[in-house]
Design a protein around this motif. Structure first.
Motif, mmCIF file in Angstrom:
data_model
loop_
_atom_site.group_PDB
_atom_site.id
_atom_site.type_symbol
_atom_site.label_atom_id
_atom_site.label_comp_id
_atom_site.label_asym_id
_atom_site.label_seq_id
_atom_site.Cartn_x
_atom_site.Cartn_y
_atom_site.Cartn_z
ATOM 1 N N SER A 381 11.073 9.303 -20.210
ATOM 2 C CA SER A 381 11.694 8.835 -21.442
ATOM 3 C C SER A 381 12.107 10.029 -22.296
ATOM 4 C CB SER A 381 10.710 7.957 -22.225
ATOM 5 O OG SER A 381 11.165 7.760 -23.556
ATOM 6 N N PRO A 382 13.285 9.969 -22.932
ATOM 7 C CA PRO A 382 13.669 11.040 -23.852
ATOM 8 C C PRO A 382 13.025 10.896 -25.226
ATOM 9 C CG PRO A 382 15.410 9.403 -23.744
ATOM 10 C CD PRO A 382 14.345 8.958 -22.768
ATOM 11 N N TRP A 438 17.590 5.851 -19.230
ATOM 12 C CA TRP A 438 17.239 5.746 -20.645
ATOM 13 C C TRP A 438 18.438 6.180 -21.485
ATOM 14 C CZ3 TRP A 438 12.343 4.070 -22.153
ATOM 15 C CH2 TRP A 438 11.328 4.112 -21.189
ATOM 16 N N ASN A 439 18.612 5.551 -22.626
ATOM 17 C CA ASN A 439 19.710 5.889 -23.526
ATOM 18 C C ASN A 439 19.227 6.916 -24.545
ATOM 19 O OD1 ASN A 439 21.868 5.973 -25.332
ATOM 20 N ND2 ASN A 439 22.252 3.768 -25.197
ATOM 21 N N ALA A 440 19.746 8.148 -24.443
ATOM 22 C CA ALA A 440 19.323 9.217 -25.359
ATOM 23 C C ALA A 440 19.847 8.993 -26.776
ATOM 24 C CB ALA A 440 19.806 10.571 -24.832
ATOM 25 N N SER A 441 20.900 8.170 -26.924
ATOM 26 C CA SER A 441 21.479 7.908 -28.246
ATOM 27 C C SER A 441 20.863 6.687 -28.920
ATOM 28 C CB SER A 441 22.997 7.697 -28.123
ATOM 29 O OG SER A 441 23.625 8.828 -27.565
ATOM 30 N N ASP A 442 20.119 5.911 -28.194
ATOM 31 C CA ASP A 442 19.557 4.670 -28.727
ATOM 32 C C ASP A 442 18.139 4.523 -28.188
ATOM 33 O OD1 ASP A 442 19.087 1.780 -29.269
ATOM 34 O OD2 ASP A 442 21.205 1.818 -29.803
ATOM 35 N N PRO A 443 17.122 4.949 -28.935
ATOM 36 C CA PRO A 443 15.743 5.022 -28.436
ATOM 37 C C PRO A 443 15.247 3.723 -27.807
ATOM 38 C CG PRO A 443 15.909 6.098 -30.570
ATOM 39 C CD PRO A 443 17.232 5.428 -30.322
ATOM 40 N N TRP A 444 14.573 3.875 -26.678
ATOM 41 C CA TRP A 444 13.905 2.805 -25.946
ATOM 42 C C TRP A 444 14.882 1.782 -25.359
ATOM 43 C CZ3 TRP A 444 8.793 3.077 -24.746
ATOM 44 C CH2 TRP A 444 8.029 4.000 -25.464
ATOM 45 N N THR A 445 16.171 2.139 -25.279
ATOM 46 C CA THR A 445 17.159 1.267 -24.662
ATOM 47 C C THR A 445 17.440 1.761 -23.246
ATOM 48 O OG1 THR A 445 18.160 0.804 -26.808
ATOM 49 C CG2 THR A 445 19.472 0.305 -24.861
#
Length: 531
Positions: A381-382, A438-445
């Motif tokens: 996760s980022p 994982w979406n680095a621009s939208d946490p936990w997405t």
């Protein structure tokens, strides 16, 4: 195993019919498949009933053709209730139309916006209104893997069934109509150096415009594309503009008018070729803090660490990192001592490179066993250094937190044992989950994709989802928030005779999640308790 036989993880199988099969064998196989499919359908139905409880948002997008890879691109726009972002996927066809690289626009709903009663009301056979195709690139061959350049996510690399890596400036590429007989799009760069097909192992460096690949020739190949892209490509101020005109890859003279072969594009030779594996290299990844350090895994069950500054031989070679072929590897972006591996032995293992030595000695510091089939993808996760995901051929995408391993948790009377470290299980796919990101621009997405040919005979499912924040937030925060909700509910009930049923449902579901969290810290382990 035949060394020449291609390993097709997650591939759509070609129709085969053996007329010599005995009728009884066919009947037995059909019965087994039917029973398996019933079990899959029952599990899926159970999962779907829990979507309003477990998820903050979920979008389900039916794919006509399977996609073996899915990646987030740049964020394009931020609005009050949702953000618009590029999404990269592919179409792996049967030959009736060309294989394609697809650039889509995705509307990502912001946290705590979607209504619980809406996110579970989707049609599995329909396309999601949140995903719209923006551009099609006709790809020379099947797209096995997509990776974006972190410094500028408008530049992507793809792997197909060939020795070459193809580089695309997706914004500058023309939009094509994928019809039978159409010529292939022309890649902006072609990276050469492999002596045999390189199908899956592909990575792009987070610190420099470097590309890494592994293939059936048992080698790991490193390229620099620094000299082939404009300075604006890696400039953060200009890299965010996804709609800019003109290519950010330096153009060379085009030969004639032929764009029907990938070979027509300008080629780049390797910066280094690294040999140490004894079988196909299945995955590669860079050290997050160094363009010179990277690692690879392969069908020889080895994990190898490399350092380009000291030569082309392994720095560390961990023999028998797993008990079977290794399929995937990822390096922790927030703690560059930790490396994850996933294998055909159904497990995920975590290594600390400080514990590894050059003579191949080194044991994993943790083993995670929550899959019943081969693990195909692992990714950190980022957003939190201890959290990662793993997807597998069992159709599950597990979310783990290694800080929970060894943590004592009180077991409720109706809970069951669950794997150490597992705290969420995404069970929305009904076939092998071949990739997720994982979406680095939208946490936990997260975006995830499954190849559904075994369950439906073709096509795939793309899902974009975000678990409820009540699952991963600190327990004291969740308790404090729900206490406020509880008090607010009591006041409304006391002062109003007309209460929103949907509002009460949402609140009670939140309270249910809290109870689950307090019961055993693992949603999946307590699903029977919910029902």
């Amino acid at each position: 195993m035949d060394p020449q036989a291609p390993k097709k993880r997650g591939r759509k199988p070609k129709p085969k019919e053996d007329k010599k099969d005995e009728p009884k064998m066919k009947e037995s196989t059909t019965t087994k498949r039917t029973a398996h499919q019933h079990a899959v359908d029952d599990k899926y139905t159970h999962w779907k009933s829990l979507v309003p409880v477990l998820y903050d948002w979920l979008a389900n997008h039916n794919l006509v053709w399977p996609s073996l890879s899915c990646r987030w691109g740049p964020q394009l726009e931020q609005a009050t209730y949702k953000n618009r972002q590029r999404l990269y996927l592919s179409e792996q066809t049967d030959g009736s139309v060309p294989n394609t690289l697809v650039i889509a626009n995705c509307e990502v709903v912001k946290p705590r916006v979607a209504a619980a009663e809406h996110i579970s009301q989707f049609n599995e056979e329909a396309r999601s209104p949140f995903v719209k195709k923006h551009k099609t690139i006709i790809h020379p061959g099947e797209v096995n893997r997509i990776r974006e350049l972190p410094q500028n996510t408008k530049i992507v690399a793809t792997h197909t069934d060939s020795p070459d890596v193809l580089i695309w400036d997706v914004e500058a590429q023309p939009n094509r109509h994928a019809v039978l007989g159409a010529t292939n799009s022309r890649p902006d760069l072609i990276l050469t150096g492999h002596q045999d097909n390189a199908e899956f192992a592909l990575a792009m460096c987070p610190t420099e415009p470097y590309v890494l690949s592994g293939g059936k020739d048992k080698s790991v190949v490193l390229w620099s594309i620094q000299d082939h892209i404009t300075s604006s490509a890696t400039d953060p101020a200009t890299a965010k503009s996804a709609g800019s005109s003109g290519s950010i890859i330096k153009q060379s003279p085009k030969p004639g008018d032929g764009n029907d072969k990938a070979a027509d594009g300008p080629s780049v030779g390797p910066r280094g070729i690294y040999n140490g594996h004894e079988d196909t290299v299945e995955d590669v990844t860079f050290c997050p803090s160094s363009a010179q350090e990277f690692c690879s895994v392969g069908d020889d069950s080895c994990l190898i660490l490399w350092d380009a500054r000291v030569g082309t031989s392994p720095v560390i070679k961990v023999e028998k990192a797993h008990d079977a072929d290794l399929h995937c590897v990822d390096w922790n972006p927030l703690d560059d001592n930790l490396i994850l591996t996933g294998s055909a032995d159904n497990s995920v293992r975590m290594f600390d490179r400080r514990n590894l030595t050059s003579n191949g000695v080194g044991s994993p510091i943790n083993k995670f066993e929550g899959h019943s089939a081969a693990v195909l993808c692992v990714q950190w996760s980022p957003d939190k250094s201890s959290v990662f995901g793993s997807s597998a051929e069992d159709g599950l995408l597990n979310i783990w937190d290694y800080e929970k391993v060894g943590k004592k948790v009180e077991q409720g009377p109706r809970t069951t044992n669950y794997p150490a470290g597992l705290f969420f299980q995404h069970a929305g796919h009904r076939d092998k989950v071949v990739d997720f990101h994982w979406n680095a621009s939208d946490p936990w997405t997260v975006v995830s994709v499954s190849d559904d040919c075994d369950s439906t005979g073709g096509g795939g499912t793309l899902q974009i989802w975000r678990m409820s924040d009540l699952i991963y937030r600190p327990q004291d925060e969740v308790l404090a928030e729900l206490e406020k909700f509880k008090a607010h509910e009591s006041r409304i009930i006391a002062n109003s005779s007309s209460i929103s049923a949907a509002w009460i449902l949402n609140l009670r579901q939140s309270l249910c999640i809290l109870c689950l969290k307090l019961q055993n810290d693992c949603i999946q382990g307590a699903l029977t308790w919910v029902v």
